[in-house]
Design a protein around this motif. Structure first.
Motif, mmCIF file in Angstrom:
data_model
loop_
_atom_site.group_PDB
_atom_site.id
_atom_site.type_symbol
_atom_site.label_atom_id
_atom_site.label_comp_id
_atom_site.label_asym_id
_atom_site.label_seq_id
_atom_site.Cartn_x
_atom_site.Cartn_y
_atom_site.Cartn_z
ATOM 1 N N ASP A 52 42.280 12.246 -11.415
ATOM 2 C CA ASP A 52 41.605 13.521 -11.436
ATOM 3 C C ASP A 52 41.885 14.668 -12.436
ATOM 4 O O ASP A 52 41.447 15.518 -12.506
ATOM 5 N N TRP A 53 43.022 13.873 -13.584
ATOM 6 C CA TRP A 53 43.253 14.924 -14.370
ATOM 7 C C TRP A 53 42.648 14.580 -15.553
ATOM 8 O O TRP A 53 41.862 13.551 -15.919
ATOM 9 N N GLN A 292 54.027 10.332 -8.309
ATOM 10 C CA GLN A 292 52.840 9.705 -8.610
ATOM 11 C C GLN A 292 52.879 8.260 -8.159
ATOM 12 O O GLN A 292 51.873 7.741 -7.880
ATOM 13 N N SER A 295 52.325 7.784 -4.834
ATOM 14 C CA SER A 295 51.115 8.319 -4.140
ATOM 15 C C SER A 295 50.184 7.404 -3.500
ATOM 16 O O SER A 295 50.436 6.037 -3.500
ATOM 17 N N THR B 355 41.419 11.975 -3.318
ATOM 18 C CA THR B 355 42.127 11.445 -4.498
ATOM 19 C C THR B 355 43.442 10.705 -4.533
ATOM 20 O O THR B 355 44.330 11.595 -4.655
ATOM 21 N N PRO B 356 43.213 9.567 -3.867
ATOM 22 C CA PRO B 356 44.580 8.916 -3.532
ATOM 23 C C PRO B 356 45.475 8.375 -4.829
ATOM 24 O O PRO B 356 46.579 8.018 -4.490
ATOM 25 N N TYR B 357 44.653 8.194 -5.885
ATOM 26 C CA TYR B 357 45.677 7.892 -7.110
ATOM 27 C C TYR B 357 46.150 8.817 -7.874
ATOM 28 O O TYR B 357 45.780 9.730 -8.453
ATOM 29 N N CYS B 358 47.720 8.896 -7.634
ATOM 30 C CA CYS B 358 48.250 10.094 -8.090
ATOM 31 C C CYS B 358 48.006 11.523 -7.228
ATOM 32 O O CYS B 358 46.753 11.536 -6.716
ATOM 33 N N GLU B 359 48.593 12.384 -7.665
ATOM 34 C CA GLU B 359 48.097 13.624 -7.159
ATOM 35 C C GLU B 359 46.852 14.409 -7.666
ATOM 36 O O GLU B 359 46.441 14.128 -8.833
ATOM 37 N N PRO B 360 46.174 15.141 -6.961
ATOM 38 C CA PRO B 360 44.986 15.883 -7.515
ATOM 39 C C PRO B 360 45.471 16.907 -8.600
ATOM 40 O O PRO B 360 46.579 17.147 -8.684
ATOM 41 N N PHE B 361 44.445 17.140 -9.223
ATOM 42 C CA PHE B 361 44.490 18.346 -10.531
ATOM 43 C C PHE B 361 44.418 19.382 -9.467
ATOM 44 O O PHE B 361 43.362 20.022 -9.514
ATOM 45 N N SER B 363 44.923 22.598 -9.883
ATOM 46 C CA SER B 363 44.052 23.879 -10.465
ATOM 47 C C SER B 363 42.522 23.896 -10.213
ATOM 48 O O SER B 363 42.072 24.990 -10.383
ATOM 49 N N TYR B 365 41.437 23.243 -7.298
ATOM 50 C CA TYR B 365 41.122 23.564 -6.077
ATOM 51 C C TYR B 365 41.670 24.931 -5.600
ATOM 52 O O TYR B 365 42.683 24.816 -5.378
ATOM 53 N N LYS B 372 54.020 25.641 -8.217
ATOM 54 C CA LYS B 372 54.687 24.299 -8.148
ATOM 55 C C LYS B 372 56.178 24.045 -8.273
ATOM 56 O O LYS B 372 56.540 23.097 -7.753
ATOM 57 N N ASP B 373 56.734 25.173 -8.361
ATOM 58 C CA ASP B 373 58.158 25.186 -8.381
ATOM 59 C C ASP B 373 58.680 25.111 -6.882
ATOM 60 O O ASP B 373 58.193 26.037 -6.394
ATOM 61 N N HIS B 374 59.255 23.996 -6.430
ATOM 62 C CA HIS B 374 59.440 23.880 -5.215
ATOM 63 C C HIS B 374 60.386 24.938 -4.415
ATOM 64 O O HIS B 374 60.093 25.186 -3.181
ATOM 65 N N LYS B 385 51.311 19.527 0.056
ATOM 66 C CA LYS B 385 51.722 18.572 -0.424
ATOM 67 C C LYS B 385 51.973 17.309 0.407
ATOM 68 O O LYS B 385 51.910 16.239 0.049
#
Lengths: 428, 428, 428
Positions: A52-53, A292, A295, B355-361, B363, B365, B372-374, B385
């Protein structure tokens, strides 16, 4: 195996480099690492689509600072690269203090610390400074210089494969994108380096070992995207190496299932090493690059074996996360633990008894069965007895160690002896 | 939504009616209820076969009383319909006190209470009176009048369906066969009425809602027998409404499996509403009409959400179960809880990440991912998340709320936002 | 059923016989037992292959003793057959005390006890004596006589089958190979004998009952080897009878799965008999002949119901394990428990409701349903209610007893009544 002195030397060499998700700081970092292990370093061009990146523009800092109303230079990037918000876009101009304030980042709860901030995917700029210094700013006109460049370039990634007897692989993955942070950047890099160096020097590796150095998030996503089929076919387990610089207890964040081989190896190893304390956390979606690997669609068996993790130590993401709080002894011990866990995993075979109908006639199998009176049986005899009854061709040695309560190393030793005298056969 | 005043008005109107499993008391009860919701009322003729049972004769009381040796009238049905054993057959005659005693029912542990007794499927007659009064009876001849009729007639049942977007149904079932009992009869009737009224006034119902008023046991059996195929195809969950008039903690008796959707909705709702205490009981074969819905061959997902249930309050099945011990506030609150549980159930969708492959991008959405700092992440960000990593097309939102420990309403809100920006799709 | 007096008589008759894994002591033992039950005794020739083993040579002792330097006779086999290491090979000669010492076995922690030792599969000889006596030995020349014979002969095994209505079998297995040991030999023999005698006297056995007397390990292996197909097809459960002579709590070592029928019968029986305490141990590979029955490839549902087991009492495997520490009352009680567990197992049927759609109309089924008001319901009524809702054709009565918390005997009684009035049917 790297020595304490070598680790410290690498630390010092990497400390001042201006790492980010792209740029020369990363390139220089990987070059220094390749003095110790033969890294395969490559560049991924700006704009490359990865799931997605897409890979961002490259970032370069020429200079960055602020001149205060008295003409004094503040927040000078050349003094501490944390002063500049990472990935700041260029800017030059004069601002009143009130105009400047929204651009300044501090950390009131740690007033002497410069916080670490990034603006990777928002086009903005800013400076970071201590809350103490911020409170001394006076009214007047400030001159701001952010002399940076963002341009079509590339992102730097390295990996290194040690081939073992099997082409099944174990992974250690770490990130190289934080400037001047000790625990939350260099500890992972140094443990990964030391682990790679130690395993490369051995000739008895059963599994192959893969090491990856890449920027956090976008680097991991890129690496997975470009190696997905291979990783899916080969990876039997892996660890994200981060926050491994304290000398306190260990903390393990499991892979998605919590029951993968690497999870079970960690559990078995720490159960049997009572001197090393382990805190176990189930997978959750905050953290580092295990996000990642674990995921939904990727779902590879990768956990993270840490010491004190992110946000559990106060200096996290500030200028106080520096050489003062890192323990080089802990780095070496952690690396040893990684190697021991992997070696334990290599021993975790599945055996099947060759004499499943009643117990075997042990007098025929030399040196295995010392005393059938349970009161005087040796530990090895006890292990042999459990293996006779539980090597069913499905249970691995981890599970037999757990069921019997016997030390995994004892179980391994007994299984090898039984295998060599023909009482057990291996199952793939 | 009915007001406290309206609920009390209905209570008063229903209180003195002589309800039983058949007869005009039931008919009149349903008629009064239909002033508030458009009930579909119908009659099932005596003798109709329903599974192992058949609908009994209709019962009618003209008068019933005892004249004591002093000529004083005792146990007068016209004063309290609990005085006559429900379904008593006709009798007229003179008896000595000793002959009469076996026909008299008291409750020594609550000496001032008239117990409630029935003789539905045994042809007999009897009277109920307080133990205090019983102890004052003197020797002599008693004149007994049980002027009742048992005849071929019919049994009265009503239902009411609110059609929602889906033809999948949620059920609320209550009974209308006990005369002059508050908690153990009218509380369930009133909560069912209030719930039906509240849901009927909404235009956003996703599920359809079915409400049933019927005599206990034989009525439920008849209703199931005559609607079995439809219920089996449509019902996704239901509640028996009984004993909902105390203002204490809630008590839930689960459906047969204990893990059906309605059970999980209850669990999730009360876990997230710390102000409401819940006692959880697994299904057992004593209780009310969940016994029929959860019988072996029927096996529909129906539980019972009560306050203080049968035999857990001392006045149960006596004349002391009256307006003094019922809380109209509790009735309204319970009805609100029913509605909230059902609305929560409507939100419990199964989503799948796009978007199951790695996290989505993130920015890309808007408005979803604030920090993003937990350490500084909002609760909504945390929910996003978890959904990114756990919307696998199989897990519903209840399970993700449970796994993450995050509030179900937060999870629902995050999922809706993610759905509207294309990060999630729904799964049927 | 054998009386206390008969048990003691058999004990005394068996005590002095020189049992081993082969030989006349075993033959004589089985002959005495066959006075009480019609044993089928047979001989398995030396050299017969049984799985990984073969039947050893037969052993016979003519005489064995030592003459000390003063001419005094020591370790005389004719006084106590534990003095000679079981299966000692022949030897005659003169030795100094130092040469003799390695041949002498003592137990320093129990200085007055003669230990029990064997050398079945090593060709050697030795003597056992008390540590007290050992400490009094003086320097000088000792004359040793081990007048034994090892020759091609046979091993003695007996079994006894009581045929029941079903050809499915329950097994009790005990060993007959230890000379002059009470708890760790004769207790198992006597409980097996008493159990066989009790079951043989009954005409209502549903299952068939198999009893086996054989030397430990090699005897069990031989028996399994020669009856494997039959046992695999017929055995639904079994017990190894050993260490059943103390009057303390019971201890059960489960079969391999821990969830077989016999395991569940034991659990259910002791849960419902609060006066008998049970310690539960999962299967482990040390112990007695359950090791063979539960070996990987054999995997038969055989556990071991003991009182105080091997190595949990100090006199184990010494001359102090004698009549002083055995309780004949305990033997009888244990035998009763075996019988009661087996009879309970016979009752553990799987029933299916004939009226699964809603509850049955109980007034049609006489004597079953006494009071539908749960407060006054009899225990039998409660059991009926649970059976109505849980006889699904898959759950057995043990599981319904566990689920309901109701006594298994009550559940059995209710199920039988429901079966006889047609509410339940049996499932095979």
């Amino acid at each position: 195996m790297l020595s304490l002195q070598e680790l410290e030397k690498v630390f010092d060499a990497l400390w001042f480099l201006n790492r980010s998700i792209t740029g020369d700081g990363v390139r220089e970092t990987h070059k220094i690492l390749s003095n110790y292990i033969p890294l395969n370093t490559y560049e991924v061009p700006t704009g490359t689509k990865v799931f997605d990146w897409s890979v961002p523009r490259e970032w370069k800092v020429n200079q960055a600072y602020i001149i205060d109303p008295d003409g004094k230079k503040l927040c000078d990037f050349s003094e501490n690269n944390l002063h500049l918000v990472n990935y700041s876009i260029p800017f030059q101009g004069k601002l009143t203090l009130n105009e400047l304030r929204p651009r300044l980042h501090t950390m009131p709860e740690l007033p002497s610390a410069i916080p670490y901030k990034t603006s990777y995917y928002r086009e903005t700029w800013g400076f970071c400074l201590s809350f103490d210094q911020y409170n001394c700013l006076k009214e007047g006109i400030y001159e701001v210089v952010v002399d940076t460049e963002l341009f079509v370039g590339s992102m730097t990634i390295s990996d290194f494969l040690i081939e073992g007897e099997s082409d099944k692989e174990i992974l250690v993955h770490t990130y190289t994108c934080h400037p001047s942070l000790a625990i939350n950047e260099l500890s992972g890099v140094l443990v990964t380096l030391a682990t790679a160096s130690a395993l490369a020097s051995r000739s008895d590796n059963y599994y192959s070992y893969r090491f990856v150095f890449a920027p956090e998030t976008i680097g991991a996503i890129t690496y997975i995207s470009q190696n997905f089929e291979h990783l899916k076919a080969s990876l039997i387990g892996g660890l994200i190496s981060t926050c491994v610089g304290h000398d306190k207890e260990y903390q393990y964040k499991s892979s998605r299932s919590g029951e993968s081989l690497i999870d079970r190896a960690i559990k078995c190893y720490f159960t049997r090493n009572s001197s090393k304390e382990l805190i176990w956390k189930e997978f959750s979606p905050s953290g580092s690059d295990e996000r990642q690997y674990c995921s939904l669609g990727v779902n590879l068996p990768v956990g993270s074996l840490m010491r004190t993790p992110y946000h559990q130590y106060p200096e996290y993401h500030t200028s106080l996360d520096n050489k003062n709080i890192i323990s080089f002894d802990a780095l070496l011990e952690t690396s040893n633990t990684y190697v021991e866990v992997f070696k334990l995993l290599e021993e975790n075979k599945v055996y099947q008894s060759t004499t499943p109908y009643c117990e075997p006639f042990m007098s025929n199998y030399d040196g295995l069965y010392f005393n059938k009176d349970h009161r005087f049986a040796s530990d090895l005899t006890k292990a042999v007895k459990w293996l006779i009854h539980f090597c069913d061709g499905k249970s691995d040695l981890f599970s037999i160690s757990e069921k019997s309560g016997l030390d995994i190393y004892l179980i391994v030793e007994a299984a090898k002896k039984m295998h060599s005298c023909g009482l057990l056969k291996t199952i793939d």
